[in-house]
Design an enzyme around this catalytic site. Structure first.
Site, PDB file in Angstrom:
ATOM      1  N   ALA A  73      -0.757 -27.283 -96.184  1.00 34.65           N
ATOM      2  CA  ALA A  73      -0.218 -27.366 -97.541  1.00 34.65           C
ATOM      3  C   ALA A  73       0.933 -28.369 -97.531  1.00 34.65           C
ATOM      4  O   ALA A  73       1.414 -28.758 -96.466  1.00 34.65           O
ATOM      5  CB  ALA A  73       0.270 -26.000 -97.986  1.00 34.65           C
ATOM      6  N   GLN A  75       4.133 -28.243 -98.010  1.00 36.14           N
ATOM      7  CA  GLN A  75       5.295 -27.856 -97.199  1.00 36.14           C
ATOM      8  C   GLN A  75       4.866 -27.171 -95.897  1.00 36.14           C
ATOM      9  O   GLN A  75       5.477 -26.184 -95.466  1.00 36.14           O
ATOM     10  CB  GLN A  75       6.224 -26.955 -98.016  1.00 36.14           C
ATOM     11  N   SER A  76       3.854 -27.699 -95.255  1.00 35.10           N
ATOM     12  CA  SER A  76       3.334 -27.083 -94.030  1.00 35.10           C
ATOM     13  C   SER A  76       4.301 -27.220 -92.854  1.00 35.10           C
ATOM     14  O   SER A  76       4.680 -28.333 -92.481  1.00 35.10           O
ATOM     15  CB  SER A  76       1.997 -27.752 -93.681  1.00 35.10           C
ATOM     16  N   ASN A  77       4.632 -26.076 -92.256  1.00 36.26           N
ATOM     17  CA  ASN A  77       5.430 -26.098 -91.021  1.00 36.26           C
ATOM     18  C   ASN A  77       4.570 -26.537 -89.848  1.00 36.26           C
ATOM     19  O   ASN A  77       5.056 -27.128 -88.896  1.00 36.26           O
ATOM     20  CB  ASN A  77       5.983 -24.702 -90.717  1.00 36.26           C
ATOM     21  N   ALA A  79       2.196 -28.781 -89.982  1.00 37.84           N
ATOM     22  CA  ALA A  79       2.120 -30.247 -90.003  1.00 37.84           C
ATOM     23  C   ALA A  79       3.364 -30.852 -89.355  1.00 37.84           C
ATOM     24  O   ALA A  79       3.267 -31.757 -88.522  1.00 37.84           O
ATOM     25  CB  ALA A  79       1.971 -30.734 -91.447  1.00 37.84           C
TER      26      ALA A  79
END
Ligand SMILES: *Cc1c(COP(=O)(O)O)cnc(C)c1O
Length: 332
Positions: A73, A75-77, A79
């Site tokens: 998503a 705000q992916s942590n 990623a």
């Protein structure tokens, strides 16, 4: 459980600490609440994806990959930690971001984890609305492969049997910490999303014969779907670990009553939990995962789900970098 058979990098500062949340426990008048600080794993502000990436990047390098592709998503942590792990390992990193929240403000789309992805040097692409994440991965892989790249695909959240080894290892770590300190934990509670964390924990606890019950607090799917995802991945992880034991279906438990308006959209309880833990314990949670996990824990404590003399361990999976993508929620 022998993990030396699997290719691995060493990124995480482990063992992560287990601390007492005395103030929060006293305030709630409930059981003894403890917190395992997997938000402090050391890689790019930390978080639970670091343990998975030790095995995933190890596997990518063993396969001579030069490029990693993953999805998440906005705000992916996952990623962000993948971008950092790739940077450290000399791999090119392509991140495909999916708009799951439909938030249009600038902070959500460019600050927080997105800013850090960029600073770590990842190529960021936004998945068009008419494409599924799987289609986006396929077209990116085919483009990069025909350009001569050796691509390694990491699924969303790093949740496959390879990534889950990181949390099987964490189950071993928790078991040793309990044995060393003599603290008997009655429940382990954490936020569950793409299922790799819970699946790895359940497989690892099964492997070391530790009956500690795990409770996943869902952040996206209804309970039946979440439990099935975790159960299926826990079995694949057990197979990958060559356990001669299958996973007990009853050991997979999720509570999805705290999702609120949807994935990536904090509920009132999420925001309350973030404020409480920040102001009672000096610890930052996040609006997508750990805030919802903690909201679930707090509500269960208030509803006497636990016995007053029990020791409850909350696994802090990280995510505070996403706070900067949610200014609107905290400045209203
Ligand atoms: C990804 C993530 C989770 C959920 O872990 P899964 O393995 O995807 O279930 C929980 N907390 C944070 C902060 C995360 O980034």
């Amino acid at each position: 459980m022998d993990l030396t058979r699997y290719p691995r990098m060493h990124f995480a500062h482990t063992p992560t600490k287990i601390e007492s949340m005395k103030n929060l426990s006293r305030m709630l008048g409930g059981p003894n609440l403890w917190i395992k600080r997997d938000d402090c794993t050391g890689l790019s502000t930390g978080g639970n994806k670091t343990r998975k990436l030790e095995f995933l990047i190890g596997d990518a390098l063993a396969q001579n990959a030069d490029t990693v592709i993953t999805v998440g998503a906005t705000q992916s942590n996952h990623a962000r930690q993948t971008a950092a792990a790739c940077a450290k390992s000399g791999l090119k990193c392509v991140i495909l971001l999916e708009d799951r929240t439909h938030k249009t403000d600038e902070n959500h789309n460019f600050n927080g984890n997105v800013l850090l992805d960029k600073i770590h040097g990842a190529v960021i692409k936004r998945i068009p609305a008419e494409q599924t994440p799987l289609q986006a991965i396929e077209s990116e892989v085919s483009g990069l492969s025909s350009a001569g790249k050796n691509v390694y695909v990491i699924p969303g959240g790093g949740s496959n049997a390879v990534g889950a080894l990181g949390y099987a290892n964490c189950a071993l770590e928790i078991t040793s910490q309990a044995n060393e300190t003599g603290i008997h934990f009655d429940h382990l509670v954490h936020a569950t999303g793409s299922a790799g964390t819970q699946a790895g924990l359940v497989a690892g606890l099964t492997a070391v014969n530790n009956p500690l019950p795990v409770l996943g607090i869902g952040v996206r799917y209804p309970r039946e779907v979440q439990e099935e995802n975790v159960y299926s991945l826990a079995n694949k992880t057990a197979e990958h670990l060559k356990l001669n034991q299958s996973i007990n279906r009853e050991s997979v438990v999720a509570n999805c009553d705290y999702v609120g308006p949807g994935y990536g959209l904090p509920a009132e309880g999420t925001v309350e939990a973030i404020h409480l833990v920040a102001q009672k314990e000096g610890i930052l949670l996040d609006p997508v995962y750990s805030g919802k996990g903690m909201a679930g824990l707090i509500d269960l404590v208030r509803n006497n789900y636990f016995e007053p003399n029990q020791n409850i361990l909350f696994l802090h999976t990280g995510g505070s970098a996403a706070l900067f993508g949610y200014l609107d929620v905290f400045t209203q």
